[in-house]
Design an enzyme around this catalytic site. Structure first.
Site: not given
Ligand code: GLP
Length: 239
Positions: A67, A136, A138, A143
């Protein structure tokens, strides 16, 4: 589904890197789906070490990131392209033309979504997909919603995600409101998936992901339906 418990975040990074290294050694022209976020940073560090030690090489690999934020250029410090360059692309021998990520700074986002799906398809699909987990539920930026998108698409970020990601920006108003993300189709079509989950704050969502009902309101719960899912976590779930 296989669950691997890592004692701490450091170990999680090491185990994840060894897991990916094994896949690269078996299949040097692997198509890897890659995540950003704080969780996979250790994995990228250890993959870099394994590369520096001459154990693995990425010259034949291809990578597709999950993403990108809409509106951020690749040189914006909070863009995922910048993150990847800093943590991985500039550290290993992956040819830069083999590293793809959706571009969030183009005027025609629909065309960019089509380009990305075509590129994944032309590469033969994702072989091994590494995922993080949003608080959440995702995956990528898919989402919670009433439906799940199969293809790469533009998504409105939920207030929970904007809140969670504010820590990387100077203030909440600076967090982009939209992102472009690989769809659930490309993720689920991957031959193997490795889900990385770190930190007590994700206990509840990890439990819902693995053992709750499969629901579009918890996008990660669809991973229960994948035939080859490995979960690597430092959270001990009692079950
Ligand atoms: C972001 C990304 C995700 C990622 C998630 C968790 O928003 N879009 O691909 O897996 O958050 O991030 P973290 O590892 O910092 O908790």
């Amino acid at each position: 589904m296989e669950i691997i418990y890592a004692q701490n975040n450091l170990k999680l990074g090491q185990i994840a890197a060894r897991w990916v290294a094994r896949e690269i050694l078996v299949c040097p022209n692997l198509v890897l789906g890659l995540p950003t976020g704080s969780t996979p940073i250790g994995m990228y560090q250890y993959l870099t070490l394994l590369y520096q030690e001459g154990i693995i090489s990425f010259t034949q690999a291809r990578t597709f990131n999950l993403d990108e934020y809409v509106g951020l250029t690749a040189d914006h410090p909070q863009s995922y392209a910048f993150f990847m360059s800093e943590h991985f692309w500039s550290k290993v021998d992956l040819p830069i033309e083999n590293a793809d990520i959706p571009r969030g700074d183009v005027s025609d986002l629909a065309a960019e979504c089509r380009r990305y799906d075509d590129a994944i398809q032309n590469a033969g699909g994702i072989g091994v997909q590494i995922l993080g987990l949003g608080s959440n539920g995702h995956i990528g930026f898919n989402e919670p919603s009433h439906n799940m998108e199969i293809h790469t698409h533009v998504v409105d970020l939920t207030p929970a995600t904007i809140r969670a990601n504010t820590r990387f920006f100077s203030f909440s108003g600076a967090v982009p409101r939209q992102a472009i993300t690989m769809g659930v189709g490309s993720i689920m079509r991957a031959r193997k998936i490795l889900l990385l989950v770190s930190g007590e704050s994700k206990r509840d969502i990890l439990s819902k992901t693995l053992y709750g009902p499969v629901s579009t309101e918890v996008p990660s719960s669809i991973l229960q339906l994948h035939a080859d899912l490995t979960v690597l976590t430092n959270i001990k779930l009692l079950r």
